[in-house]
Motif scaffolding. Structure first.
Motif, PDB file in Angstrom:
ATOM      1  N   ALA A  10       1.010  -1.270   0.314  1.00  0.00           N
ATOM      2  CA  ALA A  10       0.339  -0.208  -0.092  1.00  0.00           C
ATOM      3  C   ALA A  10       0.689   1.617  -0.126  1.00  0.00           C
ATOM      4  O   ALA A  10       2.111   1.697   1.358  1.00  0.00           O
ATOM      5  CB  ALA A  10      -1.187  -0.173   1.199  1.00  0.00           C
ATOM      6  N   VAL A  11       0.766   1.958  -1.065  1.00  0.00           N
ATOM      7  CA  VAL A  11       1.440   3.049  -1.117  1.00  0.00           C
ATOM      8  C   VAL A  11       0.545   4.905  -0.603  1.00  0.00           C
ATOM      9  O   VAL A  11      -0.290   4.998  -1.497  1.00  0.00           O
ATOM     10  CB  VAL A  11       1.970   3.576  -2.354  1.00  0.00           C
ATOM     11  N   PRO A  12       1.004   5.128  -0.284  1.00  0.00           N
ATOM     12  CA  PRO A  12       0.391   6.441  -0.029  1.00  0.00           C
ATOM     13  C   PRO A  12       0.017   7.493  -1.581  1.00  0.00           C
ATOM     14  O   PRO A  12       1.049   7.415  -2.009  1.00  0.00           O
ATOM     15  CB  PRO A  12       1.014   7.685   0.500  1.00  0.00           C
ATOM     16  N   THR A  13      -1.380   7.202  -1.963  1.00  0.00           N
ATOM     17  CA  THR A  13      -0.883   8.011  -2.899  1.00  0.00           C
ATOM     18  C   THR A  13      -0.814   9.119  -3.338  1.00  0.00           C
ATOM     19  O   THR A  13      -0.435   9.654  -4.829  1.00  0.00           O
ATOM     20  CB  THR A  13      -3.179   7.763  -3.366  1.00  0.00           C
ATOM     21  N   ASN A  23       2.109   9.754  -2.897  1.00  0.00           N
ATOM     22  CA  ASN A  23       3.416   9.482  -3.330  1.00  0.00           C
ATOM     23  C   ASN A  23       3.570   8.786  -4.834  1.00  0.00           C
ATOM     24  O   ASN A  23       4.878   8.389  -4.473  1.00  0.00           O
ATOM     25  CB  ASN A  23       3.996   8.629  -2.494  1.00  0.00           C
ATOM     26  N   ARG A  24       2.575   9.029  -5.556  1.00  0.00           N
ATOM     27  CA  ARG A  24       2.455   7.929  -7.124  1.00  0.00           C
ATOM     28  C   ARG A  24       4.134   8.132  -7.192  1.00  0.00           C
ATOM     29  O   ARG A  24       4.916   7.744  -8.302  1.00  0.00           O
ATOM     30  CB  ARG A  24       1.268   8.155  -7.678  1.00  0.00           C
ATOM     31  N   LYS A  72      -4.229  -1.596   3.905  1.00  0.00           N
ATOM     32  CA  LYS A  72      -4.348  -0.082   2.943  1.00  0.00           C
ATOM     33  C   LYS A  72      -5.889   0.678   3.964  1.00  0.00           C
ATOM     34  O   LYS A  72      -6.484   0.746   4.134  1.00  0.00           O
ATOM     35  CB  LYS A  72      -5.394  -0.771   0.982  1.00  0.00           C
ATOM     36  N   GLN A  73      -4.810   2.424   4.193  1.00  0.00           N
ATOM     37  CA  GLN A  73      -5.569   3.102   4.367  1.00  0.00           C
ATOM     38  C   GLN A  73      -6.772   3.547   3.212  1.00  0.00           C
ATOM     39  O   GLN A  73      -6.222   3.687   2.032  1.00  0.00           O
ATOM     40  CB  GLN A  73      -4.620   4.357   4.698  1.00  0.00           C
ATOM     41  N   ASP A 100      -6.217   6.661   2.150  1.00  0.00           N
ATOM     42  CA  ASP A 100      -5.184   7.338   1.302  1.00  0.00           C
ATOM     43  C   ASP A 100      -4.192   6.822   0.449  1.00  0.00           C
ATOM     44  O   ASP A 100      -3.004   7.164   0.334  1.00  0.00           O
ATOM     45  CB  ASP A 100      -4.889   8.994   1.686  1.00  0.00           C
ATOM     46  N   GLU A 101      -4.433   6.181   0.593  1.00  0.00           N
ATOM     47  CA  GLU A 101      -3.440   4.808  -0.247  1.00  0.00           C
ATOM     48  C   GLU A 101      -4.048   4.543  -1.596  1.00  0.00           C
ATOM     49  O   GLU A 101      -4.990   3.931  -1.114  1.00  0.00           O
ATOM     50  CB  GLU A 101      -2.622   3.895   1.383  1.00  0.00           C
ATOM     51  N   THR A 102      -2.911   3.400  -2.632  1.00  0.00           N
ATOM     52  CA  THR A 102      -3.564   3.014  -3.531  1.00  0.00           C
ATOM     53  C   THR A 102      -2.566   1.380  -3.249  1.00  0.00           C
ATOM     54  O   THR A 102      -1.437   1.206  -2.818  1.00  0.00           O
ATOM     55  CB  THR A 102      -2.964   2.949  -4.812  1.00  0.00           C
ATOM     56  N   PHE A 156       6.939   4.316   1.493  1.00  0.00           N
ATOM     57  CA  PHE A 156       5.503   3.694   1.961  1.00  0.00           C
ATOM     58  C   PHE A 156       5.970   2.896   2.974  1.00  0.00           C
ATOM     59  O   PHE A 156       7.522   2.045   3.329  1.00  0.00           O
ATOM     60  CB  PHE A 156       5.010   2.733   0.355  1.00  0.00           C
TER      61      PHE A 156
END
Length: 117
Positions: free
Chosen positions: A10-13, A15-16, A60-61, A63-65, A101
Motif C-alpha cells: 500500500a503506497v500513499p496515493t 507518493n505515486r 490499506k488506508q 489515502d493509499e493505493t 511507503f
C-alpha cells in the motif's frame, strides 16, 4: 524455468511519483544483478474484500493505493545469486533507496514458474 519475486504493498496515493522513481531506481539494481524483468503496477480497480483482498492484506488506508509488482529471474539459482548481490549493493542502503511507503506492510513471496505462454 524462470523464478519470480512477487510483491503487494500500500503506497500513499500522494507518493505515486516518488514510488515510480523509487521503482525505476531499484529496477536498475535488480537488473544489474541478473533480473530479466521488473514490473510495477499501480492499482486501478482493486476492490476491498470482506474476507480476503489485496487491500485487506496490506491494511490499506483511505489515502493509499495498492501496488502489485514482480521481478522475473532466469532461474532460482540466478535469483539466489542476484539477491546476495543486491543485499550487498550500497545503492540499496536505506539512505540511498528510501521507500516511499510502509515497508512493514509488504506482502512478499518467491515463486517457481510452472507455466508460461
Amino acid at each position: 524455468m524462470t523464478y519470480v519475486d512477487g510483491f503487494v504493498a500500500a503506497v500513499p496515493t500522494a507518493n505515486r511519483q516518488k514510488f515510480i522513481e523509487h521503482a525505476r531506481y531499484c529496477a536498475q539494481i535488480f537488473k544489474d544483478h541478473g533480473a530479466v524483468k521488473v514490473v510495477e503496477n499501480w492499482g486501478d480497480d482493486v476492490p476491498d474484500g470482506k474476507l480476503t483482498s489485496f487491500p485487506l492484506a496490506v491494511k490499506k488506508q483511505a489515502d493509499e493505493t495498492v501496488v502489485f509488482s514482480w521481478i522475473v529471474w532466469p532461474s532460482k539459482e540466478a535469483h539466489e545469486k542476484g539477491w546476495e548481490g543486491i543485499m550487498e549493493d550500497e545503492r540499496m542502503n536505506p539512505e540511498n533507496a528510501e521507500m516511499p511507503f510502509d515497508g512493514k506492510r509488504i506482502l512478499f513471496g518467491r515463486f517457481e514458474t510452472v507455466f508460461e505462454q
